[in-house]
Design a protein around this motif. Structure first.
Motif, PDB file in Angstrom:
ATOM      1  N   ALA A 132      -6.358   1.789   6.958  1.00 55.32           N
ATOM      2  CA  ALA A 132      -5.687   2.549   8.254  1.00 55.32           C
ATOM      3  C   ALA A 132      -6.425   1.953   9.649  1.00 55.32           C
ATOM      4  O   ALA A 132      -5.702   1.609  10.587  1.00 55.32           O
ATOM      5  CB  ALA A 132      -6.125   4.101   8.279  1.00 55.32           C
ATOM      6  N   ALA A 157     -11.163   7.633  -2.597  1.00 61.66           N
ATOM      7  CA  ALA A 157      -9.868   7.564  -2.246  1.00 61.66           C
ATOM      8  C   ALA A 157      -9.792   7.585  -0.422  1.00 61.66           C
ATOM      9  O   ALA A 157      -9.252   6.791   0.098  1.00 61.66           O
ATOM     10  CB  ALA A 157      -9.169   8.732  -2.498  1.00 61.66           C
ATOM     11  N   GLN A 158     -10.653   8.302  -0.048  1.00 66.47           N
ATOM     12  CA  GLN A 158     -10.895   8.383   1.441  1.00 66.47           C
ATOM     13  C   GLN A 158     -11.535   7.019   2.021  1.00 66.47           C
ATOM     14  O   GLN A 158     -10.786   6.686   3.227  1.00 66.47           O
ATOM     15  CB  GLN A 158     -12.002   9.557   2.134  1.00 66.47           C
ATOM     16  N   TRP A 182       0.842  -1.258   0.035  1.00 70.77           N
ATOM     17  CA  TRP A 182      -0.016   0.066  -0.117  1.00 70.77           C
ATOM     18  C   TRP A 182       0.967   1.280   0.044  1.00 70.77           C
ATOM     19  O   TRP A 182       0.709   2.211  -0.598  1.00 70.77           O
ATOM     20  CB  TRP A 182      -0.899  -0.095   1.401  1.00 70.77           C
ATOM     21  N   CYS A 198      -0.041   2.570  -3.640  1.00 72.09           N
ATOM     22  CA  CYS A 198      -1.427   3.255  -3.446  1.00 72.09           C
ATOM     23  C   CYS A 198      -1.324   4.612  -2.944  1.00 72.09           C
ATOM     24  O   CYS A 198      -2.251   5.553  -3.180  1.00 72.09           O
ATOM     25  CB  CYS A 198      -2.337   2.480  -2.410  1.00 72.09           C
ATOM     26  N   VAL A 199      -0.229   4.993  -1.949  1.00 67.62           N
ATOM     27  CA  VAL A 199      -0.115   6.041  -1.536  1.00 67.62           C
ATOM     28  C   VAL A 199      -0.210   7.497  -2.175  1.00 67.62           C
ATOM     29  O   VAL A 199      -1.006   8.235  -1.739  1.00 67.62           O
ATOM     30  CB  VAL A 199       1.112   6.193  -0.289  1.00 67.62           C
ATOM     31  N   CYS A 228      -3.875   7.472  -3.451  1.00 64.54           N
ATOM     32  CA  CYS A 228      -5.252   7.431  -2.324  1.00 64.54           C
ATOM     33  C   CYS A 228      -5.022   8.175  -1.103  1.00 64.54           C
ATOM     34  O   CYS A 228      -5.870   8.268  -0.451  1.00 64.54           O
ATOM     35  CB  CYS A 228      -5.384   6.144  -2.079  1.00 64.54           C
ATOM     36  N   HIS A 229      -3.820   8.250  -0.555  1.00 65.11           N
ATOM     37  CA  HIS A 229      -3.509   8.935   0.800  1.00 65.11           C
ATOM     38  C   HIS A 229      -3.778  10.365   0.669  1.00 65.11           C
ATOM     39  O   HIS A 229      -3.541  11.408   0.164  1.00 65.11           O
ATOM     40  CB  HIS A 229      -2.058   8.780   1.198  1.00 65.11           C
ATOM     41  N   VAL A 237      -4.569  13.649   9.096  1.00 63.79           N
ATOM     42  CA  VAL A 237      -5.251  13.284   8.067  1.00 63.79           C
ATOM     43  C   VAL A 237      -6.880  13.516   8.482  1.00 63.79           C
ATOM     44  O   VAL A 237      -7.478  13.928   7.609  1.00 63.79           O
ATOM     45  CB  VAL A 237      -5.159  11.697   7.927  1.00 63.79           C
ATOM     46  N   SER A 285     -10.992   4.020   0.684  1.00 66.93           N
ATOM     47  CA  SER A 285      -9.752   2.985   0.514  1.00 66.93           C
ATOM     48  C   SER A 285      -8.663   3.408   1.538  1.00 66.93           C
ATOM     49  O   SER A 285      -8.394   2.100   2.282  1.00 66.93           O
ATOM     50  CB  SER A 285      -9.173   3.139  -0.840  1.00 66.93           C
ATOM     51  N   TRP A 286      -8.435   4.541   1.997  1.00 63.03           N
ATOM     52  CA  TRP A 286      -7.455   4.774   2.850  1.00 63.03           C
ATOM     53  C   TRP A 286      -7.788   4.251   4.109  1.00 63.03           C
ATOM     54  O   TRP A 286      -7.029   3.756   5.107  1.00 63.03           O
ATOM     55  CB  TRP A 286      -6.929   6.190   3.017  1.00 63.03           C
ATOM     56  N   ARG A 287      -9.364   4.657   4.482  1.00 63.91           N
ATOM     57  CA  ARG A 287      -9.788   4.611   5.984  1.00 63.91           C
ATOM     58  C   ARG A 287     -10.028   3.101   6.106  1.00 63.91           C
ATOM     59  O   ARG A 287      -9.549   2.603   7.370  1.00 63.91           O
ATOM     60  CB  ARG A 287     -11.188   5.077   5.945  1.00 63.91           C
TER      61      ARG A 287
END
Length: 256
Positions: free
Chosen positions: A120, A112-113, A74, A78-79, A82-83, A100, A115-117
């Motif tokens: 995390a 994107a939010q 990731w 992905c960063v 998506c981050h 964040v 996917s990141w959430r």
């Protein structure tokens, strides 16, 4: 702000600058970040032009047990897309340390939010705080702090101070890599020139004033003048032009 933690960072930076700095000591910095902010994980993300993104993570104990391959993938793949924090930095050019949770929604779309959430939360680090050292369209360098609970206002203020110090270290590393070869480092060591004095010397060669050097290196104009005084003494000269010419003769600066 906790002055004890602030002093510990000043001590670390002073120790690191006691010798020429050609690599960012990311592992020592990560250990200090863990101690200062009570982290579950600290990561150093970087990407150089023409190369893929790289992420180094220092979890606490077995925090990412069973997730490490996913974390590495990731971070590398992905960063950039998506981050939310990186998207915010690229869109605004505002490099200040930020959580964040404080990134406005317009800088990261819902997908994107989400996917990141998802990742995390599964790793136990939904609260993240970024300390960027450099952010560009094709390159970036940043430390990211992760834990379960949000960072307090005092911790965010401490993070801004730490970011200021780390950006100074990063500038020293960049200057050493781009401006001084192995022979020059030997000369600098024999003359007891410090990394900060070498950085000032490099900016001096570009014709910058003391005030401009201070702004670029994140130090006061008075401190720049003190570095210049020591440079003149060590180089055996009496002014800016003579310092640059002597440094060129010694191989400390390229002849232009």
């Amino acid at each position: 702000m906790d002055r004890t933690r602030e002093r510990s960072w000043l001590g670390l930076v002073g120790d690191l600058l006691s010798a020429p700095l050609t690599e960012l000591p990311d592992e020592r910095i990560a250990a200090q970040l863990h101690a200062s902010f009570g982290l579950l994980a600290a990561a150093y993300n970087y990407r150089e032009p023409g190369r893929g993104a790289v992420q180094r993570v220092w979890p606490r104990g077995e925090q990412f047990c069973g997730h490490r391959a996913e974390v590495d993938h990731w971070g590398a793949c992905c960063v950039p897309a998506c981050h939310p924090i990186l998207r915010y930095y690229l869109a605004t050019g505002d490099w200040r340390a930020i959580q964040v949770a404080d990134v406005p929604a317009r800088f990261a779309d819902e997908a994107a939010q989400a996917s990141w959430r998802e990742v995390a939360v599964s790793w136990g680090v939904p609260s993240q705080l970024a300390l960027p050292l450099h952010v560009g369209q094709h390159s970036h360098r940043a430390f990211v702090l992760g834990r379960a609970d949000p960072f307090t206002p005092d911790e965010v203020q401490l993070a801004l101070t730490v970011q200021h110090l780390l950006r100074g270290l990063d500038r020293q590393v960049v200057a050493a890599r781009t401006g001084f070869g192995g022979g020059a480092r030997d000369v600098a060591t024999s003359m007891h020139l410090t990394p900060r004095e070498l950085a000032v010397l490099g900016e001096l060669a570009d014709g910058l004033t003391a005030a401009a050097i201070g702004r670029k290196l994140l130090i006061t104009e008075r401190t720049v003048h003190k570095h210049l005084e020591r440079l003149y003494t060590k180089l055996g000269v009496g002014d800016r032009l003579a310092a640059v010419l002597q440094a060129q003769r010694l191989g400390l600066l390229p002849v232009r």
